[in-house]
Write an enzyme that holds these catalytic residues in place. Structure first.
Site, short mmCIF file in Angstrom:
data_model
loop_
_atom_site.label_atom_id
_atom_site.label_comp_id
_atom_site.label_asym_id
_atom_site.label_seq_id
_atom_site.Cartn_x
_atom_site.Cartn_y
_atom_site.Cartn_z
N GLU A 125 2.09 -20.88 14.07
CA GLU A 125 2.87 -20.93 12.98
C GLU A 125 2.72 -19.50 12.17
O GLU A 125 1.53 -19.19 11.94
CB GLU A 125 2.84 -22.06 12.04
N LYS A 127 1.97 -17.47 9.07
CA LYS A 127 1.14 -17.86 7.92
C LYS A 127 1.85 -17.22 6.58
O LYS A 127 1.83 -15.96 6.39
CB LYS A 127 -0.17 -17.28 7.84
N ASP A 129 2.65 -16.07 3.09
CA ASP A 129 1.70 -15.47 2.03
C ASP A 129 2.28 -16.00 0.72
O ASP A 129 2.94 -15.10 -0.12
CB ASP A 129 1.94 -14.19 2.08
N TYR A 239 4.98 -27.55 6.31
CA TYR A 239 4.19 -27.34 7.54
C TYR A 239 3.51 -28.57 7.83
O TYR A 239 2.89 -28.46 8.95
CB TYR A 239 3.72 -26.08 7.65
N LYS A 334 -5.90 -13.64 10.73
CA LYS A 334 -5.28 -12.59 9.82
C LYS A 334 -4.80 -11.37 10.31
O LYS A 334 -5.49 -10.65 10.94
CB LYS A 334 -6.35 -12.55 8.72
N CYS A 428 -0.05 26.81 -11.61
CA CYS A 428 -0.01 26.50 -10.35
C CYS A 428 -1.43 26.80 -9.73
O CYS A 428 -2.05 27.69 -10.02
CB CYS A 428 0.98 27.57 -9.57
N CYS A 431 -1.46 30.06 -7.19
CA CYS A 431 -1.38 31.41 -7.74
C CYS A 431 -1.47 31.68 -9.30
O CYS A 431 -1.69 32.74 -9.92
CB CYS A 431 0.19 31.97 -7.44
N CYS A 446 6.52 25.61 -9.27
CA CYS A 446 6.05 26.98 -9.58
C CYS A 446 6.99 28.02 -9.06
O CYS A 446 7.66 27.95 -7.99
CB CYS A 446 4.85 27.13 -8.31
N CYS A 451 3.97 33.32 -4.63
CA CYS A 451 3.06 32.30 -4.70
C CYS A 451 2.53 32.12 -3.21
O CYS A 451 3.36 31.89 -2.29
CB CYS A 451 3.50 31.22 -5.17
S1 IVH Z 1 -1.72 -25.50 7.18
C1 IVH Z 1 -5.59 -27.84 6.42
N1 IVH Z 1 0.22 -23.95 7.75
O1 IVH Z 1 -2.53 -20.79 4.26
C2 IVH Z 1 -4.65 -26.66 6.65
N2 IVH Z 1 -1.15 -23.48 5.96
O2 IVH Z 1 -5.62 -19.95 3.85
C3 IVH Z 1 -3.70 -26.71 5.64
N3 IVH Z 1 -0.54 -21.47 4.81
O3 IVH Z 1 -3.81 -23.17 1.92
C4 IVH Z 1 -2.65 -25.48 5.86
N4 IVH Z 1 1.35 -20.75 6.00
O4 IVH Z 1 -1.24 -22.19 1.38
C5 IVH Z 1 -1.03 -24.34 7.07
N5 IVH Z 1 1.77 -22.75 8.72
C6 IVH Z 1 0.63 -22.65 7.63
C7 IVH Z 1 0.52 -21.99 6.60
C8 IVH Z 1 -0.36 -22.28 5.71
C9 IVH Z 1 0.48 -20.32 4.88
C10 IVH Z 1 -1.21 -20.97 3.69
C11 IVH Z 1 -1.72 -22.24 3.02
C12 IVH Z 1 -3.18 -22.65 3.14
C13 IVH Z 1 -3.75 -21.16 3.32
C14 IVH Z 1 -4.99 -21.03 4.07
#
Ligand code: IVH
Length: 695
Positions: A125, A127, A129, A239, A334, A428, A431, A446, A451
């Site tokens: 999935e 992640k 942000d 999720y 990450k 400058c 020069c 300049c 120069c």
């Molecule tokens: S699962 C126990 N799925 O990442 C696991 N987290 O660094 C619960 N996050 O606290 C999280 N996308 O805020 C899960 N597809 C995803 C996610 C996700 C972003 C965040 C979430 C979590 C943090 C951990």
């Protein structure tokens, strides 16, 4: 930093230091929505602390930041105790770390009491942000929304969460499928487009700018006034399920077997589930998923900082369980960080070929988005003033993918005492001439034509691939020749002789001969290239092409009146003024005469070859990205425009076709795919030029 295994006192001191540092930064991140250091720098501290704790288990405190999730809630919102703890995830920073996570899990799964090998698939999935949110539904109605807080107690942000379009106030499931308590977990985020719009509005209103979409999402969700949140178009990806009680979920009334089935149920219940999610069967497939998503991350309208890999089978998940702070059944891979903190050593000023003085930062080298960065442009005096970055500051450096690195902001709380704003130099640096900034302009110049820095830049640009394309005459050689007094202006290039070169260190007969041959070839370049190479302000490839199309030779350009120039596509009054100023200066006319005498072609290729190119692309817009074999950038553009087409730098719905060469821009290709715009290789491009057809 390596853990100091040897001395227990030193380790204990460093552990205490790291705990204090992490507690401070966790509070800035989670409670004040105003982080002071980049995520990657925070992760480094955690890594260091974890390594020290592993080496000295007797020194691990129960409330160590390595065992704690997030931060305690602030006083602004009522506290909410989570029925099921909201855990964090362990991080993996490389394919190897993901592999060793899976090996560990696999080892546990080979024990006798482990569930028998059945479904061993994994779910990948993105992640997201943003910030995690738990939504509690009772008998199908949304009753509470809570932030993660410290994982045990979060904050009640129900009124604000109700303003988010992806969060249904009533579950969209049939009556018989609705459990008494149904808790949905997911990520609140601000789309990048909405973030950019929000910052535009903040700027207009003279308000503080948000550093990134995550901070603005956090700041927006934790507003005291829900009407403010409602004005920020937050979104939510579901999720995970949290507490589920009183009635089995799933259309067949049975407990759900997999993470994928939970996600499908969430979709049916009316939530947005991310469309990139994929079930895979091997580490190899995980690696492919991660690599592809990393490549496409900037084509998405939301920030992602990695991939979450989860065991799909829920019985297996339960068996693997969790450590004090994170499940063993998941890992967050990450992505390489795109933001790092680093020390700004000094602000320098470089002088360009037009004399423009550009401030730039020299920083402590730091790896960001996979490459080491030491320098970043600060653009102009206003930009430095606006950001108020100063030598000695710790700054946030950002490099998104293959985009040019940018100094985002100083970290104010780390600013050394007694620091003063940086002042643009008055002279400058090369020069010594007084620098000039004209009223209404953001750039400083300049204006000394002699120069040394300008000479080097002008000649190097003249010789570069963008202009006369003289192989072997790069910036360092030009600098050497200027310093030796061999070159002062672009016409001097044609006065270099074998004897003047072979005397020089590092030059033999062959290298001198090669350079002179390359110079000789450049005598017959197109007039467009010559015009570009003269470094006339505002005259880049597009304007130069227009001029070459409309004037028979360079003499006609020199003699052009306001009236002559006014009718030319793309030549406005500022360009006309610049052309006249350039050719009005005697020293520039002398250079042109010397170029003519040296045998440099001054005739427009249009008139040499006649109007040979058929008008196959009239009104069509063709974007070229990546390196082609038979055309450089300028030539490709010219091939399009000379056939009546346009060659913009960005893909839009109006684009007729996108031509891709080697190493094309990923964002352009993705956009073309998303908009269903035909994508051509070089062969297809050549056919298109000839026939106007997409064959
Ligand atoms: S699962 C126990 N799925 O990442 C696991 N987290 O660094 C619960 N996050 O606290 C999280 N996308 O805020 C899960 N597809 C995803 C996610 C996700 C972003 C965040 C979430 C979590 C943090 C951990």
């Amino acid at each position: 930093m390596a853990p100091k295994r040897g001395s227990k006192t030193a380790a204990s001191k460093r552990i205490a230091e790291l705990q204090a540092v992490l507690a401070y930064h966790a509070s800035r991140y989670y409670q004040q929505d105003d982080p002071e250091i980049a995520d990657a720098d925070y992760d480094e501290f955690v890594k260091e602390l974890r390594a020290l704790e592993e080496a000295h288990p007797e020194l691990v405190a129960t409330d160590s930041p390595t065992a704690v999730v997030g931060a305690a809630p602030s006083m602004t919102f009522s506290p909410v105790r989570h029925a099921v703890a909201m855990m964090s995830l362990d991080n993996g920073f490389s394919a190897e770390e993901v592999a060793s996570w899976w090996e560990r899990a696999d080892r546990l799964l080979s024990r006798d009491d482990a569930p028998k090998a059945g479904d061993r698939s994994l779910v990948c999935e993105p992640k997201i942000d943003g910030l995690s949110l738990a939504l509690r539904y009772e008998r199908g109605q949304l009753v509470q929304a809570a932030t993660r807080g410290d994982g045990t107690v979060g904050e009640d942000v129900t009124a604000n969460a109700r303003t988010i379009v992806d969060i249904p106030s009533v579950l969209a499931l049939p009556e018989r499928e609705i459990p008494e308590v149904f808790e949905v977990r997911g990520e609140v985020y601000l789309p990048i487009s909405a973030f950019e719009e929000l910052n535009r509005r903040q700027l207009e209103a003279g308000l503080r700018l948000f550093a990134n979409p995550r901070n603005s999402a956090a700041g927006s969700l934790r507003q005291k006034d829900p009407t403010v949140t409602a004005g920020r178009p937050l979104r939510f990806f579901a999720y995970q399920l949290g507490e589920v009680r009183g009635g089995a979920v799933g259309s067949d009334g049975l407990a759900l077997p997999t993470q994928r089935a939970q996600l499908d149920l969430l979709t049916r219940a009316g939530f947005s589930v991310n469309g990139e999610i994929k079930v895979v069967d091997s580490l190899g497939e995980i690696a492919v998923f991660c690599a592809q998503l990393l490549e496409r991350r900037h084509g998405l309208d939301y920030d992602i900082d990695g991939v979450v890999i989860k065991v799909n089978d829920l019985v297996t998940q339960r068996y693997l369980g969790a450590t004090s702070h994170a499940p063993r059944w998941a890992i967050a891979y990450k992505f390489p960080p795109e933001e790092r903190n680093t020390l700004l050593h000094e602000i320098l000023v470089s002088i360009g070929r037009t004399g423009r003085a550009t401030p730039y930062a020299r920083m402590e080298p730091v790896v960001v988005a996979g490459s080491t960065v030491e320098f970043a442009s600060l653009h102009n005096a206003d930009q430095v003033g606006l950001k108020d970055v100063r030598p000695g500051d710790t700054v946030v450096l950002r490099k998104a993918g293959d985009v040019i690195p940018e100094v985002v902001a100083p970290v104010l709380s780390l600013r050394p005492k007694g620091s003063t704003p940086w002042k643009f130099p008055t002279n400058c640096p090369t020069c010594g001439a007084t620098l000039v900034r004209l009223d209404g302009e953001s750039d400083t110049y300049c204006v000394n034509i002699d120069c040394g820095a300008q000479q080097v830049q002008r000649i190097a640009y003249f010789a570069s691939r963008s202009a006369m394309d003289i192989e072997g005459l790069g910036e360092s050689r030009v600098e050497l020749f200027v310093n030796l007094g061999l070159l002062h202006d672009v016409a001097d290039v044609y006065e270099l002789t074998s004897s003047s070169l072979t005397d020089l260190e590092g030059f033999g007969e062959i290298s001198a001969g090669n350079l002179l041959a390359a110079i000789d070839l450049s005598r017959h370049r197109q007039m467009t290239r010559l015009l570009v190479g003269l470094s006339i302000r505002h005259v880049g490839p597009t304007v130069a092409q227009s001029l070459a199309k409309n004037f028979v030779d360079l003499d006609a350009v020199i003699a052009a009146t306001d009236q002559d120039l006014a009718g030319i596509d793309g030549v406005g009054p500022a360009i006309a003024k610049s052309l006249q100023a350039f050719f009005g200066a005697k020293e520039n006319l002398v250079v042109v005469e010397r170029l003519r005498k040296a045998g440099v072609e001054l005739t427009s290729d249009r008139f040499v070859e006649g109007e040979s190119a058929g008008q196959t692309l009239v009104g069509r817009s063709i974007v070229v990205t990546g390196t082609l074999l038979g055309f450089n950038r300028l030539e490709a553009e010219e091939a399009i425009t000379s056939r009546g087409g346009k060659s913009p730098g960005t893909v839009s719905a109006k684009t007729f076709a996108v031509v891709i060469g080697e190493s094309p821009g990923a964002a352009k290709v993705q956009k073309a795919e998303a908009l269903n715009i035909p994508i051509l290789d070089e062969e297809g491009f050549v056919r298109l030029l000839e026939s106007g057809e997409l064959s």
